[in-house]
Design a protein around this motif. Sequence first.
Motif, PDB file in Angstrom:
ATOM      1  N   SER A  56      10.262  56.326 -14.532  1.00  0.00           N
ATOM      2  CA  SER A  56       9.797  55.433 -13.453  1.00  0.00           C
ATOM      3  C   SER A  56      10.098  53.956 -13.691  1.00  0.00           C
ATOM      4  O   SER A  56       9.769  53.122 -12.845  1.00  0.00           O
ATOM      5  CB  SER A  56       8.279  55.586 -13.274  1.00  0.00           C
ATOM      6  N   ALA A  57      10.710  53.629 -14.821  1.00  0.00           N
ATOM      7  CA  ALA A  57      10.936  52.210 -15.118  1.00  0.00           C
ATOM      8  C   ALA A  57      12.018  51.601 -14.237  1.00  0.00           C
ATOM      9  O   ALA A  57      12.113  50.379 -14.148  1.00  0.00           O
ATOM     10  CB  ALA A  57      11.290  52.031 -16.595  1.00  0.00           C
ATOM     11  N   ILE A  58      12.830  52.431 -13.567  1.00  0.00           N
ATOM     12  CA  ILE A  58      13.897  51.893 -12.723  1.00  0.00           C
ATOM     13  C   ILE A  58      13.673  52.213 -11.249  1.00  0.00           C
ATOM     14  O   ILE A  58      14.628  52.360 -10.472  1.00  0.00           O
ATOM     15  CB  ILE A  58      15.284  52.364 -13.186  1.00  0.00           C
ATOM     16  N   LYS A  59      12.424  52.307 -10.832  1.00  0.00           N
ATOM     17  CA  LYS A  59      12.141  52.564  -9.417  1.00  0.00           C
ATOM     18  C   LYS A  59      12.732  51.480  -8.516  1.00  0.00           C
ATOM     19  O   LYS A  59      13.087  51.765  -7.363  1.00  0.00           O
ATOM     20  CB  LYS A  59      10.630  52.716  -9.183  1.00  0.00           C
ATOM     21  N   ALA A  60      12.866  50.270  -9.034  1.00  0.00           N
ATOM     22  CA  ALA A  60      13.478  49.204  -8.226  1.00  0.00           C
ATOM     23  C   ALA A  60      14.920  49.571  -7.856  1.00  0.00           C
ATOM     24  O   ALA A  60      15.382  49.251  -6.756  1.00  0.00           O
ATOM     25  CB  ALA A  60      13.428  47.877  -8.976  1.00  0.00           C
ATOM     26  N   LEU A  61      15.630  50.213  -8.786  1.00  0.00           N
ATOM     27  CA  LEU A  61      17.002  50.635  -8.472  1.00  0.00           C
ATOM     28  C   LEU A  61      17.005  51.773  -7.452  1.00  0.00           C
ATOM     29  O   LEU A  61      17.860  51.824  -6.559  1.00  0.00           O
ATOM     30  CB  LEU A  61      17.725  51.079  -9.752  1.00  0.00           C
ATOM     31  N   ASP A  79      19.628  38.279 -11.677  1.00  0.00           N
ATOM     32  CA  ASP A  79      20.704  37.334 -11.361  1.00  0.00           C
ATOM     33  C   ASP A  79      21.848  38.118 -10.704  1.00  0.00           C
ATOM     34  O   ASP A  79      22.765  38.585 -11.371  1.00  0.00           O
ATOM     35  CB  ASP A  79      21.195  36.664 -12.654  1.00  0.00           C
ATOM     36  N   PRO A  80      21.783  38.264  -9.371  1.00  0.00           N
ATOM     37  CA  PRO A  80      22.730  39.153  -8.682  1.00  0.00           C
ATOM     38  C   PRO A  80      24.059  38.482  -8.327  1.00  0.00           C
ATOM     39  O   PRO A  80      24.762  38.943  -7.419  1.00  0.00           O
ATOM     40  CB  PRO A  80      21.958  39.555  -7.424  1.00  0.00           C
ATOM     41  N   VAL A  81      24.414  37.440  -9.047  1.00  0.00           N
ATOM     42  CA  VAL A  81      25.567  36.623  -8.662  1.00  0.00           C
ATOM     43  C   VAL A  81      26.865  37.431  -8.573  1.00  0.00           C
ATOM     44  O   VAL A  81      27.701  37.165  -7.710  1.00  0.00           O
ATOM     45  CB  VAL A  81      25.724  35.421  -9.617  1.00  0.00           C
ATOM     46  N   ALA A  90      23.448  42.254  -3.351  1.00  0.00           N
ATOM     47  CA  ALA A  90      22.711  41.084  -3.833  1.00  0.00           C
ATOM     48  C   ALA A  90      21.511  40.802  -2.933  1.00  0.00           C
ATOM     49  O   ALA A  90      20.400  40.513  -3.413  1.00  0.00           O
ATOM     50  CB  ALA A  90      23.620  39.866  -3.907  1.00  0.00           C
ATOM     51  N   GLU A  91      21.724  40.913  -1.640  1.00  0.00           N
ATOM     52  CA  GLU A  91      20.631  40.694  -0.692  1.00  0.00           C
ATOM     53  C   GLU A  91      19.534  41.744  -0.870  1.00  0.00           C
ATOM     54  O   GLU A  91      18.331  41.435  -0.847  1.00  0.00           O
ATOM     55  CB  GLU A  91      21.193  40.754   0.736  1.00  0.00           C
ATOM     56  N   ALA A  92      19.954  42.985  -1.078  1.00  0.00           N
ATOM     57  CA  ALA A  92      18.972  44.068  -1.245  1.00  0.00           C
ATOM     58  C   ALA A  92      18.142  43.863  -2.511  1.00  0.00           C
ATOM     59  O   ALA A  92      16.902  43.965  -2.478  1.00  0.00           O
ATOM     60  CB  ALA A  92      19.683  45.415  -1.291  1.00  0.00           C
ATOM     61  N   VAL A  93      18.770  43.577  -3.633  1.00  0.00           N
ATOM     62  CA  VAL A  93      17.992  43.455  -4.880  1.00  0.00           C
ATOM     63  C   VAL A  93      17.128  42.196  -4.868  1.00  0.00           C
ATOM     64  O   VAL A  93      16.034  42.182  -5.452  1.00  0.00           O
ATOM     65  CB  VAL A  93      18.880  43.512  -6.157  1.00  0.00           C
ATOM     66  N   GLY A 102      11.678  40.236  -4.682  1.00  0.00           N
ATOM     67  CA  GLY A 102      10.656  39.447  -3.994  1.00  0.00           C
ATOM     68  C   GLY A 102       9.412  40.271  -3.691  1.00  0.00           C
ATOM     69  O   GLY A 102       8.273  39.795  -3.853  1.00  0.00           O
ATOM     70  N   ALA A 103       9.610  41.505  -3.246  1.00  0.00           N
ATOM     71  CA  ALA A 103       8.470  42.378  -2.948  1.00  0.00           C
ATOM     72  C   ALA A 103       7.712  42.746  -4.223  1.00  0.00           C
ATOM     73  O   ALA A 103       6.479  42.772  -4.251  1.00  0.00           O
ATOM     74  CB  ALA A 103       8.967  43.638  -2.242  1.00  0.00           C
TER      75      ALA A 103
END
Lengths: 385, 385
Positions: A82-87, A244-246, A253-256, A261-262
């Motif tokens: 569960s540590a990568i739920k953001a992905l 740093d989604p550069v 980049a917009e999605a991450v 932010g959430a």
Amino acid sequence: MTHDHSSCCGGHGHHHDHDHSHGADATGAADLSGPAESPIVVEVTRGGMVESVHRARACIVDAGGHVLARWGDIDAPVYPRSAIKALQAIPLVESGALDAFGLGDAELALACSSHSGEPVHTERVAAWIARVGLTVEDFECGAQIPYDSGTAAGLVRDGVAPSALHNNCSGKHAGFLTTARHRGEPTRGYVRFDHPVQQRILGVMEQMTGQDLSRAPWGIDGCSIPTVGVPLGAIAYAMARIADPVDLPDARAEAVTRIAGAWRAHPHLIAGRNRFDTAMMQAADGLVLVKGGAEGVGCALLPEAGIGIALKIEDGGDRAREVALAALIRSTKVLGEEHWARAATLLEAPITSRVGRPVGVVRAAGGFPSLLDHPDQAGVELSRP
Amino acid sequence: MTHDHSSCCGGHGHHHDHDHSHGADATGAADLSGPAESPIVVEVTRGGMVESVHRARACIVDAGGHVLARWGDIDAPVYPRSAIKALQAIPLVESGALDAFGLGDAELALACSSHSGEPVHTERVAAWIARVGLTVEDFECGAQIPYDSGTAAGLVRDGVAPSALHNNCSGKHAGFLTTARHRGEPTRGYVRFDHPVQQRILGVMEQMTGQDLSRAPWGIDGCSIPTVGVPLGAIAYAMARIADPVDLPDARAEAVTRIAGAWRAHPHLIAGRNRFDTAMMQAADGLVLVKGGAEGVGCALLPEAGIGIALKIEDGGDRAREVALAALIRSTKVLGEEHWARAATLLEAPITSRVGRPVGVVRAAGGFPSLLDHPDQAGVELSRP
């Protein structure tokens, strides 16, 4: 004593030539000659002695894939759990599903969460899934007694059985179902390895970690979805790319950025009362985003510094994951003394007797060296295909 | 990050010159150079990979103090926690307190137990303590939610708070109180290091382990009594002397034989439903007596073979303690195939998803060598003062 693989890995095309013994050998953990090197020691003291120790490996990586610090083997694969739920939440945003159903940051945070099943979590997930035109019956994660003991006791008092809504992963599953609905895919079987939902996530994992995962070892997570083994360093790299989604394509980049932010805006939705992830983020005023997973996996990212952290406790112990992750975050020097004053019991967790008397602590043995104090550890390139 | 010893070790004469740093140094666990050698590996598999590993040290010793097999450092001290409750029950028998109050094998088994707080446990402890003229208010162990989930839910449904009777150690504490009452000692403060109850147990521990414990590290157990660090080999030796008390003085031999008989006769009172100790003893038809403790300590004794076993999981993990202790017991070859057929899930414990699907196992990596297959491990003398 033979290991039965058939229960987890049969019947899918993607991995038809998957060599399971490779996975076990790659960890180095399947024989007595030695598990993956885990030099970090977390000590559990009681009175005049260190009673138990946990071992860990970890690294700190930037968005360019440079390893800023490493402790032990960061090439051996780890199930990120569960540590990568953001992905795993990326397709929910990128597919347009989140916006199409009029969902917002709270739902996105829940998609990234391992929540405690408090009403604030379950009521939002229930409302969300109704908005998508589905019910609790569509979840395939199974029911779970809420982590939050007060909520769990309330269910018992009311004679209500815990449901899939109380499963700590119900927000993530709501995200899966929402994406499938939006794309017109069947929702039934969305937890299976070969379902488009999981294949899409596998692709995102490959992109974000920079790894070819087609031959990676995998298993079934507690909530029934696949969890795929990824080198620890590559997990930290993926976290750094959220920070740093550069170098990411614009849409990614917009999605991450939206996900981060959430995650930052809703620390209580990410975990809950008396939970490490929530407490660490609240103490840090949002300067760090944190997410733990089962079996001692911990991730963190520091947007201001543009770096990601990944940690694996060798034995899977939660208590060690928490203090070790706090110590790793401290080593980056991004947080100030005012933050650590609030997070003191996260760095050194008290152990108490059943009458509440302090009898010991859990803490990183000898602390961790800071990045600046050990410049010789910097500059190792993360191996990428 | 300094370690506060004062909460546990102040204000007693016996250890007035106690050097706490010695305790930490003796374990070798307090610095990064390495915890005590723990070569046994317990692996936690999931799908195609070993996900986590636990490490352990262990030994098998006979009543003559000969080490029949050893794995790792058996000289470093271990807090034996609840694994040596049988030793802590010796004064209850030897003082004559058990007989004086008309108590029997069930109470003696409860004195040796870490019970699940089921009614069969708590009702007996309540009746016992009433017979001694005391109440639940006299317990100093603190309250605990019962290990048995059904009992715990029942308390919530009934709106009843858990009491000290539900504390898994309430039988042991009833034994302490009974001994103090019988000898006319104050019952208040019976958990303190310098109370006659605890000093008597310290003496019994020294006699049974053959160790001078006057300078041993100690801490406070979860139930508020002292737990004193003892070399792992000496813990196994004490267990062997219960298994084969031939060299003990007559009164001591009689006491430990009675304790072993009660332990064997009441496997359900020792732990409870779905608990390892109970299941292992039931599967073995009483050929082995087993007792686990907190922080990964496990003890066993095999009366027929006259040997004792002691085990310490480095990280304190219960799941590893259970399968490792089963594997150690199997290595003695005292149990037959019919026993292991019943105990298969104790040797290799399934991990399931939340919908009940098998997704992995916990097991000793590579199993354990049998005694007969490794005669070169035999014959190491246990160091005794």
